[in-house]
Design a protein around this motif. Structure first.
Motif, PDB file in Angstrom:
ATOM      1  N   ILE A  14      26.012  46.317  70.689  1.00  0.00           N
ATOM      2  CA  ILE A  14      26.596  46.556  69.358  1.00  0.00           C
ATOM      3  C   ILE A  14      28.104  46.319  69.377  1.00  0.00           C
ATOM      4  O   ILE A  14      28.655  45.636  68.498  1.00  0.00           O
ATOM      5  N   SER A  15      28.791  46.852  70.373  1.00  0.00           N
ATOM      6  CA  SER A  15      30.251  46.756  70.424  1.00  0.00           C
ATOM      7  C   SER A  15      30.729  45.319  70.610  1.00  0.00           C
ATOM      8  O   SER A  15      31.673  44.877  69.945  1.00  0.00           O
ATOM      9  N   VAL A  16      30.092  44.592  71.501  1.00  0.00           N
ATOM     10  CA  VAL A  16      30.484  43.200  71.718  1.00  0.00           C
ATOM     11  C   VAL A  16      30.177  42.367  70.476  1.00  0.00           C
ATOM     12  O   VAL A  16      30.992  41.532  70.053  1.00  0.00           O
ATOM     13  N   ALA A  17      29.021  42.579  69.856  1.00  0.00           N
ATOM     14  CA  ALA A  17      28.678  41.843  68.636  1.00  0.00           C
ATOM     15  C   ALA A  17      29.671  42.151  67.514  1.00  0.00           C
ATOM     16  O   ALA A  17      30.120  41.233  66.807  1.00  0.00           O
ATOM     17  N   LEU A  18      30.031  43.414  67.344  1.00  0.00           N
ATOM     18  CA  LEU A  18      31.015  43.779  66.316  1.00  0.00           C
ATOM     19  C   LEU A  18      32.376  43.163  66.606  1.00  0.00           C
ATOM     20  O   LEU A  18      33.051  42.663  65.693  1.00  0.00           O
ATOM     21  N   THR A  19      32.800  43.177  67.851  1.00  0.00           N
ATOM     22  CA  THR A  19      34.092  42.599  68.217  1.00  0.00           C
ATOM     23  C   THR A  19      34.110  41.103  67.929  1.00  0.00           C
ATOM     24  O   THR A  19      35.082  40.587  67.369  1.00  0.00           O
ATOM     25  N   PHE A  56      43.080  39.859  70.689  1.00  0.00           N
ATOM     26  CA  PHE A  56      42.146  40.779  70.060  1.00  0.00           C
ATOM     27  C   PHE A  56      40.925  40.997  70.950  1.00  0.00           C
ATOM     28  O   PHE A  56      40.490  42.125  71.168  1.00  0.00           O
ATOM     29  N   TYR A  57      40.374  39.891  71.470  1.00  0.00           N
ATOM     30  CA  TYR A  57      39.230  40.001  72.380  1.00  0.00           C
ATOM     31  C   TYR A  57      39.590  40.796  73.634  1.00  0.00           C
ATOM     32  O   TYR A  57      38.828  41.666  74.069  1.00  0.00           O
ATOM     33  N   LEU A  58      40.718  40.477  74.237  1.00  0.00           N
ATOM     34  CA  LEU A  58      41.099  41.152  75.485  1.00  0.00           C
ATOM     35  C   LEU A  58      41.264  42.658  75.283  1.00  0.00           C
ATOM     36  O   LEU A  58      40.748  43.458  76.063  1.00  0.00           O
ATOM     37  N   VAL A  59      41.979  43.038  74.243  1.00  0.00           N
ATOM     38  CA  VAL A  59      42.224  44.468  74.008  1.00  0.00           C
ATOM     39  C   VAL A  59      40.931  45.189  73.658  1.00  0.00           C
ATOM     40  O   VAL A  59      40.613  46.240  74.221  1.00  0.00           O
ATOM     41  N   ASN A  60      40.154  44.642  72.739  1.00  0.00           N
ATOM     42  CA  ASN A  60      38.963  45.344  72.281  1.00  0.00           C
ATOM     43  C   ASN A  60      37.845  45.360  73.317  1.00  0.00           C
ATOM     44  O   ASN A  60      37.200  46.391  73.506  1.00  0.00           O
ATOM     45  N   LEU A  61      37.612  44.249  73.981  1.00  0.00           N
ATOM     46  CA  LEU A  61      36.568  44.255  75.008  1.00  0.00           C
ATOM     47  C   LEU A  61      36.993  45.100  76.212  1.00  0.00           C
ATOM     48  O   LEU A  61      36.154  45.748  76.849  1.00  0.00           O
ATOM     49  N   VAL A  88      30.185  53.947  69.142  1.00  0.00           N
ATOM     50  CA  VAL A  88      30.346  52.827  68.201  1.00  0.00           C
ATOM     51  C   VAL A  88      31.365  53.200  67.123  1.00  0.00           C
ATOM     52  O   VAL A  88      32.169  52.363  66.709  1.00  0.00           O
ATOM     53  N   GLY A  89      31.371  54.444  66.694  1.00  0.00           N
ATOM     54  CA  GLY A  89      32.359  54.885  65.703  1.00  0.00           C
ATOM     55  C   GLY A  89      33.781  54.754  66.224  1.00  0.00           C
ATOM     56  O   GLY A  89      34.674  54.281  65.508  1.00  0.00           O
ATOM     57  N   VAL A  90      34.010  55.127  67.457  1.00  0.00           N
ATOM     58  CA  VAL A  90      35.353  54.992  68.042  1.00  0.00           C
ATOM     59  C   VAL A  90      35.731  53.520  68.168  1.00  0.00           C
ATOM     60  O   VAL A  90      36.871  53.135  67.877  1.00  0.00           O
ATOM     61  N   VAL A  91      34.783  52.691  68.576  1.00  0.00           N
ATOM     62  CA  VAL A  91      35.063  51.249  68.668  1.00  0.00           C
ATOM     63  C   VAL A  91      35.425  50.688  67.296  1.00  0.00           C
ATOM     64  O   VAL A  91      36.369  49.898  67.155  1.00  0.00           O
ATOM     65  N   LEU A  92      34.703  51.090  66.258  1.00  0.00           N
ATOM     66  CA  LEU A  92      35.015  50.628  64.902  1.00  0.00           C
ATOM     67  C   LEU A  92      36.404  51.083  64.469  1.00  0.00           C
ATOM     68  O   LEU A  92      37.146  50.321  63.838  1.00  0.00           O
ATOM     69  N   LEU A  93      36.764  52.317  64.795  1.00  0.00           N
ATOM     70  CA  LEU A  93      38.107  52.791  64.463  1.00  0.00           C
ATOM     71  C   LEU A  93      39.182  51.996  65.191  1.00  0.00           C
ATOM     72  O   LEU A  93      40.212  51.652  64.612  1.00  0.00           O
ATOM     73  N   VAL A  94      38.953  51.698  66.458  1.00  0.00           N
ATOM     74  CA  VAL A  94      39.924  50.897  67.216  1.00  0.00           C
ATOM     75  C   VAL A  94      40.030  49.496  66.632  1.00  0.00           C
ATOM     76  O   VAL A  94      41.137  48.959  66.473  1.00  0.00           O
ATOM     77  N   LEU A  95      38.900  48.883  66.269  1.00  0.00           N
ATOM     78  CA  LEU A  95      38.936  47.568  65.630  1.00  0.00           C
ATOM     79  C   LEU A  95      39.726  47.615  64.322  1.00  0.00           C
ATOM     80  O   LEU A  95      40.529  46.724  64.028  1.00  0.00           O
ATOM     81  N   GLY A  96      39.506  48.660  63.545  1.00  0.00           N
ATOM     82  CA  GLY A  96      40.236  48.807  62.283  1.00  0.00           C
ATOM     83  C   GLY A  96      41.723  49.000  62.485  1.00  0.00           C
ATOM     84  O   GLY A  96      42.543  48.395  61.778  1.00  0.00           O
ATOM     85  N   VAL A  97      42.101  49.809  63.442  1.00  0.00           N
ATOM     86  CA  VAL A  97      43.525  50.033  63.723  1.00  0.00           C
ATOM     87  C   VAL A  97      44.177  48.740  64.212  1.00  0.00           C
ATOM     88  O   VAL A  97      45.300  48.407  63.813  1.00  0.00           O
ATOM     89  N   MET A  98      43.477  48.010  65.075  1.00  0.00           N
ATOM     90  CA  MET A  98      44.009  46.722  65.544  1.00  0.00           C
ATOM     91  C   MET A  98      44.209  45.765  64.365  1.00  0.00           C
ATOM     92  O   MET A  98      45.234  45.089  64.272  1.00  0.00           O
TER      93      MET A  98
END
Length: 144
Positions: A14-19, A56-61, A88-98
């Motif tokens: 889920i996290s990799v697909a969302l990223t 973006f990929y480096l930081v999020n992955l 997954v919620g924390v990953v979504l928040l990090v993606l949003g903040v980025m």
């Protein structure tokens, strides 16, 4: 198979697909914005866009992999969903903040560029103070 391992696999998928989805969406829609920020320089906009996507990929992955470890073992389906929702919620928040951070910085750059384009040149001189001694900045007369 252990449910904790199942949670890890689902979380990673889920996290990799969302990223990937967010990065592609930002890249595709950000080209126009970057071209405007960089005053129509398409080649530079593409280069900056590519660099932003790589970062973006480096930081999020990197965050996704560091956040993989679960301190509690997953015993049943309920705990599996709870663990996944938190991760997954924390990953979504990090993606949003980025994303918001990128937009904020690029908007500040865009505003500065717009201000520089709108700036009017200084007013030309209206006249000169000559050696006649007129005006507040004239040199004092030799006889005084």
């Amino acid at each position: 198979m252990d449910l904790t391992v199942v949670a890890y696999v689902i979380y990673l998928l889920i996290s990799v697909a969302l990223t990937i989805w967010v990065a592609r969406t930002l890249s595709r829609n950000g080209k126009v914005f970057l071209a405007d920020v960089l005053q129509g320089n398409e080649k530079l906009a593409d280069a900056v866009n590519h660099l932003l996507v790589v970062g973006f990929y480096l930081v999020n992955l990197g965050f996704v992999t560091l956040y993989l470890k679960n301190s509690d073992a997953v015993a049943d389906a309920r705990e599996l969903f709870e663990a996944l929702s938190v991760k997954v919620g924390v990953v979504l928040l990090v993606l949003g903040v980025m994303h918001l951070g990128n937009v904020y910085v690029l908007n500040k750059i865009r505003r500065r560029g717009l201000m520089e384009r709108e700036q009017t040149p200084p007013v030309p001189p209206q006249g000169w103070t000559g050696p006649t001694g007129q005006g507040p900045w004239a040199a004092p007369a030799a006889g005084r």
